[in-house]
Design a protein around this motif. Structure first.
Motif, PDB file in Angstrom:
ATOM      1  N   UNK A 108       0.820  -1.221   0.000  1.00 44.47           N
ATOM      2  CA  UNK A 108       0.000   0.000   0.000  1.00 44.47           C
ATOM      3  C   UNK A 108       0.851   1.267   0.000  1.00 44.47           C
ATOM      4  N   UNK A 109       1.988   1.225   0.709  1.00 45.74           N
ATOM      5  CA  UNK A 109       2.801   2.449   0.773  1.00 45.74           C
ATOM      6  C   UNK A 109       3.736   2.612  -0.426  1.00 45.74           C
ATOM      7  N   UNK A 110       3.478   1.821  -1.474  1.00 48.39           N
ATOM      8  CA  UNK A 110       4.229   1.999  -2.715  1.00 48.39           C
ATOM      9  C   UNK A 110       5.498   1.189  -2.810  1.00 48.39           C
TER      10      UNK A 110
END
Ligand SMILES: Nc1ncnc2c1ncn2[C@@H]1O[C@H](COP(=O)(O)OP(=O)(O)OP(=O)(O)O)[C@@H](O)[C@H]1O
Ligand SMILES: [Mg+2]
Length: 327
Positions: free
Chosen positions: A37-39
């Protein structure tokens, strides 16, 4: 569905199949990618196919993506894209159809301190739907097989690190699962406990498929039928030891023994052996270089190419004569 052929074409290495492989189920992983999710991208289009028998070891540095891949294959984590099949079952779309066959020891798993080994294994089996009387009987038998009978009713917190790890393995052994994932099962164990666990896994692999991750290359080489090398989310190499050896064009590796030697120029097209690195040579080159080093009183070691050599070749992208490893 002829996905197997499609995937095989992607690899430079041909798999070495044994007769028993043709009877085994297959894991097919097709273009699996994972971006958290945080890339953070952990896996980049990973594709491979392996027969599900014996031991498969996944190696790679910290952060390579091993745990991410294990969790996806064990149906704990959804990939961002890609497909995973066991034979013809799409396990991403139909995880429930395969979960019964899968059991996992996650990387951070610890035996619950206030349970006994007997309670730990029994509870795990109950959780998997096995009747209480059978769960108890199986737990007792497996704990005895793994040399834990004398501590079966002691609290886990009173066991040694190696014994605690064996309790987790006992739960998997006693379960009805035949696809076992173990994420770094031997990390932190002393050499004797590790070797005991290797014996257990060597026995276990006759009946169940074990997918493990490890940072101990000796362990991977000793236990595995197949090995995968993951680096920065990409599967750089996969196959049997002999498949992997064929990636290194020479048969032997030479390294310096004395740390104080510094960089040594050798009698072989002017190459240099640096302290802490190794060079790969064929038989004739080995003879010339060995004679030169002996004459100059420089201590060195020469060995057949090992998994460690292959791993460093891939991880450091250096190979004999400065050629880079083909991806
Ligand atoms: N839950 C998460 N959220 C965001 N990023 C994550 C998460 N889990 C892992 N990562 C990142 O994904 C990458 C791969 O991590 P992973 O745990 O799969 O590596 P690993 O090969 O198992 O490493 P190690 O050998 O240290 O266990 C790392 O860069 C990590 O920081
Ligand atoms: Mg990990």
């Amino acid at each position: 569905m002829n996905l197997r052929k499609k995937v095989m074409n992607k690899f430079a290495i041909k798999f070495t199949n044994k007769v028993s492989d043709f009877m085994a189920s297959y894991f097919e992983c097709i273009d699996v990618s994972k971006t958290y999710a945080k890339g953070q991208t952990a896996l980049r289009s990973v594709s491979f196919e392996i027969p599900m028998h014996g031991v498969f070891s996944l190696i790679g540095r910290n952060g390579a993506g091993k745990t991410t891949l294990v969790r996806i294959l064990a149906t704990e984590l959804m990939p961002t894209s890609g497909k995973v099949f066991i034979d013809d079952i799409d396990i991403i779309r139909e995880p429930d159809s395969i979960r019964r066959r899968i059991a996992i020891i996650p990387q951070e798993a610890r035996a619950i301190s206030w349970l006994t080994p007997m309670q730990t294994v029994t509870t795990f089996l109950l959780y998997r739907g096995i009747r209480y009387s059978e769960a108890k009987a199986r737990a007792k038998e497996v704990l005895a097989d793994l040399g834990l009978a004398s501590v079966a009713d002691r609290m886990n917190r009173m066991l040694s690190g190696g014994q605690k790890r064996k309790v987790l393995v006992a739960a998997l052994v006693a379960s009805d699962a035949d696809i076992l994932f173990m994420d770094e099962p031997t990390t932190g164990l002393d050499p004797i406990s590790r070797s005991e666990l290797w014996d257990i896994l060597s026995d276990l692999k006759k009946e169940k498929f074990i997918f493990l991750t490890t940072h101990y290359l000796e362990e991977a080489e000793r236990l595995s039928d197949r090995i995968g090398i993951l680096d920065q989310g990409e599967m750089k190499a996969i196959g049997t030891m002999s498949d992997l050896r064929s990636m290194v064009p020479k048969k032997y590796s030479i390294s310096l023994v004395d740390k104080e030697n510094g960089n040594i120029e050798i009698e072989n097209n002017g190459s240099v052996i640096k302290v802490g690195s190794r060079i790969f040579v064929d038989e004739n080159e080995a003879y010339v270089i060995a004679r030169d080093l002996i004459n100059r009183n420089i201590r060195f070691s020469i060995n057949p190419v090992s998994l460690e050599d292959i791993y460093y070749s891939i991880a450091k992208k250096e190979i004999a004569g400065g050629e880079s490893v083909q991806d």
